[in-house]
Write an enzyme that holds these catalytic residues in place. Structure first.
Site, mmCIF file in Angstrom:
data_model
loop_
_atom_site.group_PDB
_atom_site.id
_atom_site.type_symbol
_atom_site.label_atom_id
_atom_site.label_comp_id
_atom_site.label_asym_id
_atom_site.label_seq_id
_atom_site.Cartn_x
_atom_site.Cartn_y
_atom_site.Cartn_z
ATOM 1 N N CYS A 1 38.851 61.308 43.103
ATOM 2 C CA CYS A 1 39.113 62.361 42.308
ATOM 3 C C CYS A 1 40.364 63.201 43.005
ATOM 4 O O CYS A 1 40.458 63.147 44.110
ATOM 5 C CB CYS A 1 37.931 63.366 42.188
ATOM 6 S SG CYS A 1 36.508 62.508 42.059
ATOM 7 N N ARG B 1 45.982 58.520 41.955
ATOM 8 C CA ARG B 1 44.774 58.393 42.695
ATOM 9 C C ARG B 1 43.531 57.584 42.007
ATOM 10 O O ARG B 1 42.804 56.999 42.570
ATOM 11 C CB ARG B 1 44.128 59.813 43.152
ATOM 12 C CG ARG B 1 45.131 60.517 44.156
ATOM 13 C CD ARG B 1 44.682 62.048 44.144
ATOM 14 N NE ARG B 1 43.281 62.085 44.669
ATOM 15 C CZ ARG B 1 43.272 62.407 45.900
ATOM 16 N NH1 ARG B 1 44.491 62.259 46.725
ATOM 17 N NH2 ARG B 1 42.022 62.770 46.817
ATOM 18 N N TRP C 1 37.059 60.191 39.367
ATOM 19 C CA TRP C 1 36.848 58.794 39.807
ATOM 20 C C TRP C 1 35.390 58.641 39.691
ATOM 21 O O TRP C 1 34.759 59.207 40.714
ATOM 22 C CB TRP C 1 37.394 58.480 40.889
ATOM 23 C CG TRP C 1 36.906 57.244 41.382
ATOM 24 C CD1 TRP C 1 36.213 56.860 42.416
ATOM 25 C CD2 TRP C 1 37.761 55.864 40.969
ATOM 26 N NE1 TRP C 1 36.083 55.398 42.486
ATOM 27 C CE2 TRP C 1 36.896 54.881 41.593
ATOM 28 C CE3 TRP C 1 38.481 55.368 39.964
ATOM 29 C CZ2 TRP C 1 37.317 53.589 41.567
ATOM 30 C CZ3 TRP C 1 39.038 54.012 39.932
ATOM 31 C CH2 TRP C 1 38.334 53.013 40.854
ATOM 32 N N ASN D 1 35.583 67.104 44.790
ATOM 33 C CA ASN D 1 36.081 65.914 45.143
ATOM 34 C C ASN D 1 35.098 65.311 46.322
ATOM 35 O O ASN D 1 34.986 66.277 47.188
ATOM 36 C CB ASN D 1 37.393 65.676 45.582
ATOM 37 C CG ASN D 1 38.128 64.589 45.965
ATOM 38 O OD1 ASN D 1 37.469 63.455 46.033
ATOM 39 N ND2 ASN D 1 39.336 64.696 46.689
ATOM 40 N N GLY D 2 34.508 64.111 46.336
ATOM 41 C CA GLY D 2 33.807 63.831 47.336
ATOM 42 C C GLY D 2 32.555 63.322 46.987
ATOM 43 O O GLY D 2 32.174 63.365 45.627
ATOM 44 N N GLU E 1 41.174 34.306 53.075
ATOM 45 C CA GLU E 1 41.480 35.723 52.321
ATOM 46 C C GLU E 1 42.994 36.174 53.175
ATOM 47 O O GLU E 1 43.839 36.514 52.427
ATOM 48 C CB GLU E 1 40.631 36.706 52.833
ATOM 49 C CG GLU E 1 41.163 38.349 52.612
ATOM 50 C CD GLU E 1 41.333 38.308 50.921
ATOM 51 O OE1 GLU E 1 40.842 37.554 50.025
ATOM 52 O OE2 GLU E 1 41.964 39.528 50.706
ATOM 53 N N LYS F 1 46.357 36.563 50.918
ATOM 54 C CA LYS F 1 47.106 37.863 51.132
ATOM 55 C C LYS F 1 48.754 37.598 51.427
ATOM 56 O O LYS F 1 49.618 38.192 50.736
ATOM 57 C CB LYS F 1 46.771 38.702 52.323
ATOM 58 C CG LYS F 1 45.503 39.404 52.126
ATOM 59 C CD LYS F 1 45.684 40.798 51.273
ATOM 60 C CE LYS F 1 45.383 40.509 49.728
ATOM 61 N NZ LYS F 1 43.940 40.209 49.391
ATOM 62 N N GLU G 1 50.190 35.988 47.717
ATOM 63 C CA GLU G 1 50.321 36.564 46.542
ATOM 64 C C GLU G 1 51.362 37.880 46.611
ATOM 65 O O GLU G 1 52.028 37.854 45.743
ATOM 66 C CB GLU G 1 48.953 37.109 46.150
ATOM 67 C CG GLU G 1 48.442 38.180 47.005
ATOM 68 C CD GLU G 1 47.082 38.887 46.715
ATOM 69 O OE1 GLU G 1 46.717 38.892 45.526
ATOM 70 O OE2 GLU G 1 46.428 39.234 47.523
ATOM 71 N N HIS H 1 41.957 15.052 58.213
ATOM 72 C CA HIS H 1 41.613 14.307 57.043
ATOM 73 C C HIS H 1 42.579 14.200 55.957
ATOM 74 O O HIS H 1 42.627 13.915 54.785
ATOM 75 C CB HIS H 1 40.389 14.811 56.373
ATOM 76 C CG HIS H 1 39.284 14.557 57.420
ATOM 77 N ND1 HIS H 1 38.583 13.163 57.940
ATOM 78 C CD2 HIS H 1 38.414 15.161 58.281
ATOM 79 C CE1 HIS H 1 37.631 13.480 58.774
ATOM 80 N NE2 HIS H 1 37.616 14.732 58.891
ATOM 81 N N LYS I 1 46.150 43.854 38.201
ATOM 82 C CA LYS I 1 45.256 44.232 38.904
ATOM 83 C C LYS I 1 43.685 43.964 38.583
ATOM 84 O O LYS I 1 42.641 43.681 39.329
ATOM 85 C CB LYS I 1 45.212 45.762 39.117
ATOM 86 C CG LYS I 1 44.200 46.406 40.139
ATOM 87 C CD LYS I 1 44.399 46.279 41.527
ATOM 88 C CE LYS I 1 43.530 46.794 42.591
ATOM 89 N NZ LYS I 1 43.321 45.750 43.931
HETATM 90 C C1 F6R Z 1 43.665 39.187 45.578
HETATM 91 C C2 F6R Z 1 43.142 40.191 44.562
HETATM 92 C C3 F6R Z 1 42.308 39.191 43.476
HETATM 93 C C4 F6R Z 1 40.918 39.744 42.976
HETATM 94 C C5 F6R Z 1 40.122 38.968 41.947
HETATM 95 C C6 F6R Z 1 39.212 39.497 41.438
HETATM 96 O O1 F6R Z 1 44.291 40.347 46.403
HETATM 97 O O2 F6R Z 1 42.726 41.326 44.229
HETATM 98 O O3 F6R Z 1 42.180 37.876 43.854
HETATM 99 O O4 F6R Z 1 40.014 39.723 44.198
HETATM 100 O O5 F6R Z 1 41.349 39.114 40.786
HETATM 101 O O6 F6R Z 1 39.168 40.810 41.053
HETATM 102 P P1 F6R Z 1 37.832 41.740 40.902
HETATM 103 O O7 F6R Z 1 37.193 42.038 42.336
HETATM 104 O O8 F6R Z 1 38.198 43.033 40.295
HETATM 105 O O9 F6R Z 1 36.729 40.943 40.132
#
Ligand code: F6R
Length: 608
Positions: A2, A27, A75, A101-102, A481, A485, A488, A504, A603
């Site tokens: 927030c 934010r 938020w 906020n909090g 993971e 990272k 991507e 293998h 996102k």
């Molecule tokens: C990678 C990333 C994506 C999400 C995936 C699922 O850094 O952010 O692989 O993890 O698209 O997204 P959510 O968690 O929003 O279902």
């Protein structure tokens, strides 16, 4: 999270509040509102959705005249995003108004007490409790009233407060949530963050925990919780506005990586009560937990990787069989869901189309569904039978870091809870796990502060074309993971392999100079991992290892080593991920990539 703004001065408040809220949009928020006092009445306008709606509602502030006011972008944490849950919040006779906020952790206890005293609540928020609590203790002296409620509230708060009986005074107070104040020409401003005030002042005061500020158009006074006056020094801000919106960080991704210690703490601390794990929102009795025959974890991308870690931890600690599936596969493979299957859907956004479809299908097949979600009120949160929130706050960078870290914590909490109830760990072991959990935030901080070492290494590999990440057990999960990272955001091809699988087939790709990142945090598997590292090294690979402090033997099989601090075998992913995130980040920065918005990615993946 927030955003708060406030203004008292010679100018009209509403346009200043709206402008400040605009600067805090980064934010993340789901609703917004402002309250302005014209000397007669405190008028409020608030609405769900973007700030544009609030601007339209108020004709860019024109319909709310007055020279003192507070504003907020919310938020959602307690209660879904809605007009009524948006801030500001009033007491019953609209003589006290607050923005917050909090999280007030003991809000339910306080709310019940206030209800018993006859107070009526109209929202689901923890913030409305603050407004009524102020009303309850109000004795004509705002400062004293604020100190009284500070003694009664647990959790975190930054508050902006106005009292109708004190038309020229604006109050602000904070504990564990950011708050700054500054003088403007003919007035004072408050805000959660620097960008909201940069247009009005570059000299700000950072409010420390449990400090209170009283502002009028001419004055600004600081007080302790004992009502003692405090002297404070202002700080001159050099940032340009754009940098400030990222809190001084070059990218949101880096900022969010640095927010991990707090996000992790926020996720576990409300669920640790003395030496026990209490997850009220699970909606499961001990009998229900004992009756779980199988857990199906379903998710996409990084959330799926958190699920893979969950499999190792839940099976290891709670001895429950776990299957993990990517949602896009699960939803079309007609999975067998027997009685006693608990389906866990993990999602940061709560809107991922495949995960949502998997949730709906699981419910149709009769399974109980638990959502592990970051965005409050999102589709998955609403449709799951029960939801356990990760408290990472808004994540702006496309590549997830802090939300993923909180998903790991959710996995540990579930495993600890289930293991305790099913008797697969002792009280003593649970206590040790809780101690280890509490150490993670500081350990993460330590690793983040060691970023230069990773950056130095990353800079040598900007031209890499293929990178392999290898590990065994939970280290395989974190390799997945780490690899995601890197690829991507830097567009370098990379793959994660269970280290034992290399020979293998994939080892044929290893040649002179191939970069291999080996993760080895499982003591019983050190020797096996070191053999795999030697295998790739003798074929020309350059090996960087991430391992536990004290595993010096690794030096004979690696060219570069990053050590992580000590924790138990189940929690190492939370530490090993930090150098891997930093590695991906610095490679992408070094290559000049758009770190926060990598090509072709969104996102929130709301389409199939
Ligand atoms: C990678 C990333 C994506 C999400 C995936 C699922 O850094 O952010 O692989 O993890 O698209 O997204 P959510 O968690 O929003 O279902």
């Amino acid at each position: 999270m927030c955003g708060i703004v406030g203004y008292v001065g010679e100018q009209q408040a509403a346009p200043i509040l709206l402008d400040g809220l605009g600067k805090l949009e980064y934010r993340g928020y789901d609703s917004a509102g402002i309250a302005v006092y014209d000397g007669e009445n405190i008028e409020m306008k608030k609405s769900k959705g973007r700030l544009k709606v609030l601007n339209e509602l108020t004709h860019d502030g024109e319909t709310l005249p007055g020279t003192i006011g507070i504003g907020h972008t919310r938020w959602a944490t307690h209660g879904e995003p809605s007009d009524v849950n948006a801030h500001p919040h009033f007491n019953e006779d609209r003589s006290i108004v607050v923005v917050h906020n909090g999280i007030i952790e003991n809000y339910l206890k306080l709310k019940n007490k206030l209800i018993r005293k006859g107070y009526q609540f109209i929202s689901d928020t923890d913030t409305e409790v603050v407004a009524h609590l102020l009303d309850y203790y109000y004795d004509g002296n705002p400062l004293r009233t604020i100190t009284k409620i500070m003694h009664r509230m647990e959790g975190s708060y930054a508050l902006g407060i106005m009292f109708k009986e004190h038309p020229d005074e604006l109050y602000a107070v904070r504990k564990d949530s950011p708050l700054i104040v500054g003088h403007t020409k003919g007035g004072c401003v408050i805000a959660s963050d620097v960008p909201a005030v940069l247009r009005y002042t570059r000299d700000v005061y950072f409010i420390e925990n449990e400090e209170i500020v009283r502002m009028t158009k001419e004055s600004m006074e600081f007080f302790s919780v004992d009502e003692e006056p405090i002297e404070k020094q202002s700080t001159h801000i050099e940032w340009d506005v754009d940098a400030a919106e990222k809190g001084g960080y070059e990218h949101f991704m880096l900022k969010e990586m640095y927010e991990q210690p707090k996000a992790i703490t926020d996720t576990f601390s409300p669920r640790i009560k003395k030496n026990d794990v209490v997850i009220e929102e699970l909606g499961m009795t001990d009998e229900d937990i004992k009756g779980i025959g199988k857990i199906m974890i379903v998710a996409c991308g990084s959330a799926y990787h958190a699920g893979v870690t969950g499999k190792y931890v839940l099976e290891g600690m709670a001895r429950i069989p776990v299957e993990v599936d990517v949602a896009s596969e699960y939803r079309y493979r007609n999975p067998l869901i027997e009685d006693g299957t608990l389906v866990v859907i993990i999602s940061q956004s709560g809107e991922t189309a495949d995960s949502l479809a998997a949730l709906r299908m699981s419910k149709e097949k009769g399974a109980g569904v638990l959502g592990i979600v970051n965005v409050v009120g999102s589709s998955i949160a609403r449709e799951a039978d029960n939801v356990m929130y990760t408290w990472a706050g808004p994540e702006i960078a496309v590549a997830t870091t802090k939300a993923y870290s909180c998903q790991l914590i959710a996995m540990y909490l579930l495993a600890m809870k289930f293991a305790k109830v099913r008797g697969t760990i002792t009280d003593g072991e649970l206590k040790e796990y809780i101690e280890d959990l509490k150490r993670i935030p500081d350990q993460v901080e330590l690793l983040l502060n060691n970023k230069l070492r990773v950056q130095k290494f990353a800079n040598r590999y900007l031209a890499a074309r293929d990178v392999f990440f290898i590990g065994r057990g939970v280290d395989y999960a974190i390799s997945m993971e780490g690899s995601l990272k890197l690829k991507e955001i830097s567009y370098i091809h990379s793959e994660a392999y269970a280290a034992g699988e290399l020979k293998h087939g994939t080892i044929s790709l290893v040649e002179d100079g191939t970069l291999v990142l080996a993760v080895l945090t499982q003591e019983d598997l050190y020797k096996k991992m070191i053999s795999n590292m030697v295998e790739v090294r003798t074929r020309g690979a350059f090996v960087m290892a991430v391992t536990n402090e004290g595993n010096d033997e690794v030096e004979r099989a690696a060219d570069y080593v990053i050590y992580i601090p000590e924790t138990n075998r189940y929690f190492t992913n939370s530490l090993a991920i930090i150098p891997l995130q930093l590695f991906g980040y610095y490679i992408a920065v070094g290559k000049g990539c758009d770190v926060d918005k990598p090509r072709n990615l969104a996102k929130s993946v709301t389409v199939e």
